[in-house]
Design a protein around this motif. Structure first.
Motif, short mmCIF file in Angstrom:
data_model
loop_
_atom_site.label_atom_id
_atom_site.label_comp_id
_atom_site.label_asym_id
_atom_site.label_seq_id
_atom_site.Cartn_x
_atom_site.Cartn_y
_atom_site.Cartn_z
N ARG A 63 42.56 -31.13 108.21
CA ARG A 63 42.19 -32.53 107.25
C ARG A 63 43.44 -33.64 107.21
N GLN A 64 44.47 -33.41 107.22
CA GLN A 64 45.60 -34.58 107.69
C GLN A 64 45.64 -35.13 108.76
N LEU A 65 45.05 -34.29 109.51
CA LEU A 65 45.38 -35.13 110.65
C LEU A 65 43.79 -35.38 111.05
N GLN A 66 43.13 -35.31 110.60
CA GLN A 66 41.70 -35.80 110.94
C GLN A 66 41.44 -36.64 110.77
N TYR A 67 42.20 -37.22 109.99
CA TYR A 67 42.07 -38.90 109.36
C TYR A 67 43.18 -39.86 109.89
N ARG A 68 43.92 -39.58 111.22
CA ARG A 68 45.05 -40.18 112.10
C ARG A 68 44.37 -40.07 112.57
N SER A 69 43.84 -41.31 113.25
CA SER A 69 43.33 -41.28 114.69
C SER A 69 44.29 -41.83 115.80
N ASP A 70 45.65 -42.12 115.06
CA ASP A 70 46.48 -41.87 115.55
C ASP A 70 47.37 -41.37 116.39
N ILE A 71 47.84 -40.68 114.79
CA ILE A 71 47.96 -39.00 116.37
C ILE A 71 46.76 -39.06 116.64
N ILE A 72 45.86 -38.47 116.45
CA ILE A 72 44.60 -37.59 117.60
C ILE A 72 45.15 -38.30 119.13
N ASP A 73 45.38 -40.02 118.84
CA ASP A 73 45.56 -40.78 119.97
C ASP A 73 46.74 -40.21 121.33
N SER A 74 47.53 -40.28 120.18
CA SER A 74 48.24 -39.79 120.55
C SER A 74 48.64 -38.46 121.98
N CYS A 75 48.24 -37.54 121.23
CA CYS A 75 47.72 -36.05 121.64
C CYS A 75 47.12 -36.54 123.33
N LEU A 76 46.24 -37.43 123.13
CA LEU A 76 45.36 -37.33 124.84
C LEU A 76 46.12 -38.55 125.45
N ALA A 77 47.55 -39.49 124.72
CA ALA A 77 48.71 -39.97 126.06
C ALA A 77 49.44 -38.85 126.36
N THR A 78 50.18 -37.88 125.97
CA THR A 78 51.03 -37.28 125.75
C THR A 78 49.81 -36.10 126.89
N THR A 79 48.72 -36.24 127.12
CA THR A 79 48.40 -35.31 128.79
C THR A 79 48.42 -36.70 130.06
N ARG A 80 48.62 -38.60 129.66
CA ARG A 80 48.56 -39.08 130.40
C ARG A 80 47.35 -38.80 131.10
N LEU A 81 45.85 -38.13 130.68
CA LEU A 81 44.48 -38.62 131.01
C LEU A 81 43.93 -39.92 129.88
N THR A 82 43.19 -40.39 130.52
CA THR A 82 42.77 -41.67 130.20
C THR A 82 41.12 -41.67 130.78
N LEU A 83 40.47 -42.20 128.94
CA LEU A 83 39.17 -42.59 129.33
C LEU A 83 38.59 -43.42 130.06
N THR A 84 37.21 -43.10 131.24
CA THR A 84 37.19 -43.81 131.47
C THR A 84 35.15 -43.45 131.87
N THR A 85 34.78 -44.40 132.59
CA THR A 85 33.67 -43.78 132.52
C THR A 85 32.80 -44.49 133.71
N THR A 86 31.04 -43.95 133.60
CA THR A 86 31.39 -43.96 134.97
C THR A 86 30.40 -45.31 135.29
N HIS A 87 30.12 -45.52 134.23
CA HIS A 87 29.20 -46.71 134.13
C HIS A 87 29.77 -47.94 134.41
N ARG A 88 29.38 -49.68 134.45
CA ARG A 88 30.19 -50.71 133.92
C ARG A 88 29.57 -51.13 132.56
N GLN A 89 30.41 -51.04 131.62
CA GLN A 89 30.34 -51.77 130.50
C GLN A 89 29.24 -53.20 130.14
#
Length: 182
Positions: free
Chosen positions: A154-180
Motif C-alpha cells: 500500500r505504501q508503494l501503491q501511492y508512490r507513482s515516482d517509485i513505480i516509475d523508477s521501477c520502469l526506469a531501471t529496466t531501461r524500457l520506455t512507453l511507446t505507442t503504435t499510433h500518433r497522439q
C-alpha cells in the motif's frame, strides 16, 4: 519465511548468527501489476494470497484463474485496455489463461525473453519490499506476515515516482503504435 537480513553486526572476529523459528509449511503468494500510462500517475495493483491447502496439494501458488481475476479487477480499476508484458512464468503461459486473453479484445499480451528479470519492473517492487517492510523481521504468525506485506505494498501503491523508477531501471520506455492526437 526466513526473514531477509538488511544488516547485522557482531564482535570483530565473530560471525553473526540470526536465530529464527523453524520453517513453516504455510505459503503466501503475491501477484502485482505495475501500470503505466502516458500523462497519468503510475499505479500498482496487487493481490496477496494465503494458501491454506495441505502440503501435498497440487498448487501452492497463483493459478490461472487467480491471474484472470486480477486482470478483470485491473480492467475495472483502470477503465481501459491493458497491454501485459509478462515474464515466462508457467502459469502466465497456461492455455486456459491464453484463451481468456485471446477472447477479450481489451488485453494484449507480450512475453519477455526467458531469464530476463532485469526487464520486469515488478521485480524491482519485490526488491523494495524485501529491503523495507520485510527486512530484519521474524514474523510471528501468518497474519503478521500478510499485514506487513499489505502495508508495504500500500505504501508503494501511492508512490507513482517509485513505480516509475521501477520502469526506469529496466531501461524500457512507453511507446505507442499510433500518433497522439488522432
Amino acid at each position: 519465511m526466513t526473514p531477509p537480513t538488511r544488516r547485522t553486526w557482531s564482535k570483530r572476529g565473530h560471525t553473526p548468527v540470526i536465530h529464527v523459528r523453524g520453517r513453516s509449511q504455510r505459503r503466501f503468494s503475491t501477484a502485482a501489476l505495475a501500470c503505466y500510462k502516458h500523462d497519468e500517475h503510475s499505479r500498482l495493483i496487487f493481490r496477496p494470497k494465503h494458501h491454506v491447502r495441505p502440503r501435498d496439494a497440487p498448487r501452492r501458488s497463483f493459478s490461472w484463474s487467480d491471474y484472470r481475476d486480477l486482470l478483470i479487477a485491473a480492467h475495472r480499476q483502470l477503465n481501459g485496455p491493458i497491454v501485459l508484458v509478462w515474464d515466462n512464468l508457467n502459469v502466465h503461459k497456461d492455455a486456459r489463461l491464453q484463451t481468456f486473453i485471446d477472447d477479450h479484445d481489451w488485453i494484449t499480451a507480450y512475453f519477455l525473453p526467458p531469464y530476463a528479470p532485469d526487464l520486469n519492473p515488478v521485480e524491482s517492487i519485490w526488491s523494495l519490499l524485501r529491503r523495507s517492510c520485510q527486512a530484519n523481521t521474524a514474523f510471528t504468525d501468518p497474519d503478521h506476515l500478510i499485514n506487513a506485506l499489505r502495508r508495504g505494498l500500500r505504501q508503494l501503491q501511492y508512490r507513482s515516482d517509485i513505480i516509475d523508477s521501477c520502469l526506469a531501471t529496466t531501461r524500457l520506455t512507453l511507446t505507442t503504435t499510433h500518433r497522439q492526437g488522432q
